[in-house]
Design a protein around this motif. Structure first.
Motif, PDB file in Angstrom:
ATOM      1  N   THR A 160      51.458  34.627  31.724  1.00 39.99           N
ATOM      2  CA  THR A 160      50.063  35.002  31.487  1.00 39.99           C
ATOM      3  C   THR A 160      49.292  34.968  32.799  1.00 39.99           C
ATOM      4  OG1 THR A 160      50.025  34.209  29.204  1.00 39.99           O
ATOM      5  CG2 THR A 160      47.916  34.346  30.343  1.00 39.99           C
ATOM      6  N   PHE A 161      48.514  36.048  33.036  1.00 41.53           N
ATOM      7  CA  PHE A 161      47.605  36.144  34.175  1.00 41.53           C
ATOM      8  C   PHE A 161      46.182  36.243  33.620  1.00 41.53           C
ATOM      9  CE2 PHE A 161      51.652  37.806  35.545  1.00 41.53           C
ATOM     10  CZ  PHE A 161      51.828  37.270  36.818  1.00 41.53           C
ATOM     11  N   PRO A 162      45.430  35.155  33.600  1.00 46.59           N
ATOM     12  CA  PRO A 162      44.109  35.183  32.950  1.00 46.59           C
ATOM     13  C   PRO A 162      43.045  35.932  33.727  1.00 46.59           C
ATOM     14  CG  PRO A 162      44.525  33.020  33.919  1.00 46.59           C
ATOM     15  CD  PRO A 162      45.787  33.809  34.082  1.00 46.59           C
ATOM     16  N   LYS A 163      43.261  36.222  35.021  1.00 45.20           N
ATOM     17  CA  LYS A 163      42.229  36.855  35.839  1.00 45.20           C
ATOM     18  C   LYS A 163      42.630  38.238  36.356  1.00 45.20           C
ATOM     19  CE  LYS A 163      39.407  33.360  35.656  1.00 45.20           C
ATOM     20  NZ  LYS A 163      39.068  32.585  36.862  1.00 45.20           N
ATOM     21  N   ILE A 164      43.696  38.819  35.790  1.00 46.12           N
ATOM     22  CA  ILE A 164      44.138  40.166  36.189  1.00 46.12           C
ATOM     23  C   ILE A 164      44.259  41.017  34.940  1.00 46.12           C
ATOM     24  CG2 ILE A 164      46.011  41.525  37.190  1.00 46.12           C
ATOM     25  CD1 ILE A 164      44.728  40.078  39.332  1.00 46.12           C
ATOM     26  N   PRO A 165      43.562  42.140  34.836  1.00 52.67           N
ATOM     27  CA  PRO A 165      43.704  43.001  33.655  1.00 52.67           C
ATOM     28  C   PRO A 165      45.043  43.725  33.665  1.00 52.67           C
ATOM     29  CG  PRO A 165      42.202  43.982  35.252  1.00 52.67           C
ATOM     30  CD  PRO A 165      42.530  42.621  35.772  1.00 52.67           C
ATOM     31  N   CYS A 166      45.456  44.160  32.492  1.00 52.77           N
ATOM     32  CA  CYS A 166      46.780  44.772  32.348  1.00 52.77           C
ATOM     33  C   CYS A 166      46.918  46.076  33.138  1.00 52.77           C
ATOM     34  CB  CYS A 166      47.070  45.033  30.867  1.00 52.77           C
ATOM     35  SG  CYS A 166      47.458  43.537  29.926  1.00 52.77           S
ATOM     36  N   PHE A 167      45.830  46.847  33.231  1.00 50.66           N
ATOM     37  CA  PHE A 167      45.962  48.132  33.921  1.00 50.66           C
ATOM     38  C   PHE A 167      46.263  47.957  35.399  1.00 50.66           C
ATOM     39  CE2 PHE A 167      41.566  47.289  35.090  1.00 50.66           C
ATOM     40  CZ  PHE A 167      41.457  47.855  36.350  1.00 50.66           C
ATOM     41  N   LEU A 168      45.965  46.769  35.931  1.00 47.83           N
ATOM     42  CA  LEU A 168      46.119  46.538  37.359  1.00 47.83           C
ATOM     43  C   LEU A 168      47.454  45.900  37.719  1.00 47.83           C
ATOM     44  CD1 LEU A 168      44.441  47.001  39.905  1.00 47.83           C
ATOM     45  CD2 LEU A 168      43.472  44.721  39.610  1.00 47.83           C
ATOM     46  N   LEU A 169      48.181  45.393  36.719  1.00 47.29           N
ATOM     47  CA  LEU A 169      49.417  44.663  36.984  1.00 47.29           C
ATOM     48  C   LEU A 169      50.627  45.585  36.928  1.00 47.29           C
ATOM     49  CD1 LEU A 169      49.333  41.221  35.117  1.00 47.29           C
ATOM     50  CD2 LEU A 169      49.747  41.613  37.546  1.00 47.29           C
ATOM     51  N   SER A 170      51.530  45.406  37.876  1.00 44.86           N
ATOM     52  CA  SER A 170      52.808  46.105  37.831  1.00 44.86           C
ATOM     53  C   SER A 170      53.904  45.126  38.210  1.00 44.86           C
ATOM     54  CB  SER A 170      52.818  47.302  38.786  1.00 44.86           C
ATOM     55  OG  SER A 170      52.757  46.863  40.137  1.00 44.86           O
ATOM     56  N   ILE A 171      55.093  45.354  37.672  1.00 44.67           N
ATOM     57  CA  ILE A 171      56.252  44.530  37.993  1.00 44.67           C
ATOM     58  C   ILE A 171      57.317  45.411  38.632  1.00 44.67           C
ATOM     59  CG2 ILE A 171      57.026  44.772  35.591  1.00 44.67           C
ATOM     60  CD1 ILE A 171      58.560  42.146  35.960  1.00 44.67           C
ATOM     61  N   ASP A 172      57.776  44.987  39.793  1.00 45.10           N
ATOM     62  CA  ASP A 172      58.770  45.749  40.549  1.00 45.10           C
ATOM     63  C   ASP A 172      59.982  44.873  40.833  1.00 45.10           C
ATOM     64  OD1 ASP A 172      56.875  47.863  40.716  1.00 45.10           O
ATOM     65  OD2 ASP A 172      55.948  46.865  42.429  1.00 45.10           O
ATOM     66  N   VAL A 173      61.134  45.517  40.913  1.00 44.38           N
ATOM     67  CA  VAL A 173      62.391  44.811  41.159  1.00 44.38           C
ATOM     68  C   VAL A 173      63.100  45.486  42.326  1.00 44.38           C
ATOM     69  CG1 VAL A 173      64.584  44.058  40.169  1.00 44.38           C
ATOM     70  CG2 VAL A 173      62.578  44.310  38.690  1.00 44.38           C
TER      71      VAL A 173
END
Length: 406
Positions: A102-115
């Motif tokens: 959980t990231f309480p201070k980052i909205p979902c549209f701004l988050l990305s996960i890269d591998v």
């Protein structure tokens, strides 16, 4: 007058008696010689002496025997696990990483996960196996769905003209030759290496209300759960702001929205669970329920993880394969945008060792051996103690009788 001699013979009674006595004597001799093997010689009752101290030592011995036998019985009934360490010779090409963060201070549209890993494989903005849940500032769930919430649109309902072909605004044109959605335009910008920082000036984004949706999510948080599949080689996966793209052979993120003036984003996070491989209740992961709170937006958290292959063999011969992890963490304040990438990074390395845990239960013969050892040992020690006490009492009594006791 003569009689014919019959076949009957007269047996001598004396001879039979002698044979019978001989057999009895032989049996008695055998039993008498058998007594020589008796290891437990019995003293005559007239030559035994019972004392109060002997009774006390005996009672204590019985209590000690009971306690030790109860402990041995519990140990025999308890299932034991024996660990062993070997070289991991298995060739596993893929590994599954399960997570709930959980990231309480980052909205979902701004988050990305890269591998990315040392084999050169890159997975940018993984979304097919991840679920994002929008969270209110109070932490309540607003919306949950696969992929990126508030960004992607399979089709634009406002586009009714089948001949419509949207402008790409200088971005890389897709194979269809048209950018009919805001996402198409943004992807073209990413491929060009440009920052997507003015969606309000793009026709497709205005029609879709993309800017309004971003403003709606600005004060929200995000929960990500699901799994990613990686090669079982050294690599990393990370959560960072903005879309990622390759530029000049480098991995770059679009930080325009994250770093805009007045933005109050930061990478405070709570790792509810993180496991490499199938989850089992027998092992605890050190990062489960781990939280970090950032005081500023430009902050990087790094976790360096050593992954150790683990095999668990149950008593019924069932085998369960998973991984254990050891973690070292580091955090760094990024003073200036461009001095580093804000986010949460998980750098993992694969250990060449295999830890095997095998369930084991002691056989009943082992329990019997322990019982004999306990009973014999306690009685022997008790006898020694009783003998010492009795000898000391005799010597003290003799001195008293002689008047030599002081």
């Amino acid at each position: 007058m003569s009689f014919p001699q019959s076949g009957l013979h007269k047996r001598s009674a004396a001879k039979y008696s002698a044979n019978n006595n001989s057999s009895t004597n032989d049996s008695g001799a055998i039993f008498k010689s058998l007594k020589d093997f008796d290891s437990y010689a019995k003293p005559l009752e007239d030559f035994t002496l019972k004392t109060n101290t002997g009774a006390l030592v005996s009672l204590i011995s019985y209590i000690v025997i009971f306690v030790l036998l109860l402990s041995e019985f519990t140990d025999w009934r308890t299932l034991q696990v024996n660990p062993s360490l070997d070289v991991d010779i298995a060739r596993k090409e893929k590994m599954e990483i399960n997570m709930n963060i959980t990231f309480p201070k980052i909205p979902c549209f701004l988050l990305s996960i890269d591998v990315m890993d040392v084999s050169g494989e890159h997975q940018n903005d993984v979304d097919h196996s991840m679920t994002k849940a929008r969270l209110s500032p109070e932490g309540a769930h607003i919306e949950t769905s696969k992929g990126v919430i508030g960004e992607k649109h399979d089709s634009d309902p406002t586009v009714v003209d089948p001949n419509y072909c949207g402008n790409c605004y200088g971005g890389v044109t897709p194979p269809s030759g048209c950018c009919n959605t805001c996402e198409d335009v943004r992807k073209g910008y990413m491929d060009r290496g440009w920052s997507f920082d003015r969606p309000e000036s793009i026709e497709q984004c205005i029609k879709e209300g993309w800017t309004d949706k971003i403003k709606e999510q600005e004060g929200e948080g995000c929960n990500l759960s699901g799994h990613i599949e990686v090669n079982k080689v050294a690599g990393n996966f990370h959560f960072a702001p903005g879309k990622s793209f390759q530029q000049g052979g480098m991995h770059v993120h679009d930080l325009a929205t994250f770093a805009k003036p007045g933005a109050k984003y930061d990478f405070s996070h709570t790792i509810h669970s993180l496991s490499f491989g199938p989850v089992t209740s027998g092992f605890a992961n050190p990062l489960d329920n781990h939280s970090k709170k950032a005081t500023k937006g430009q902050y990087t958290y790094q976790y360096f993880i050593k992954v150790v292959s683990t095999k668990y063999e149950y008593l019924n011969s069932t085998v369960f394969n998973t991984n254990q992890i050891a973690v070292t963490e580091h955090e760094r304040d990024i003073l200036m945008p461009g001095a580093g990438l804000p986010g949460v990074f998980f750098n993992f390395d694969i250990s060449p060792m295999l830890v095997t845990y095998k369930e084991y239960k002691k056989p009943f013969s082992h329990f019997l051996t322990d019982v004999c050892a306990v009973v014999g040992g306690v009685f022997t020690v008790g006898g020694i103690i009783d003998g010492l006490i009795y000898t000391a009492e005799k010597r003290l009594k003799s001195k008293i009788d002689l008047g030599k006791a002081s």
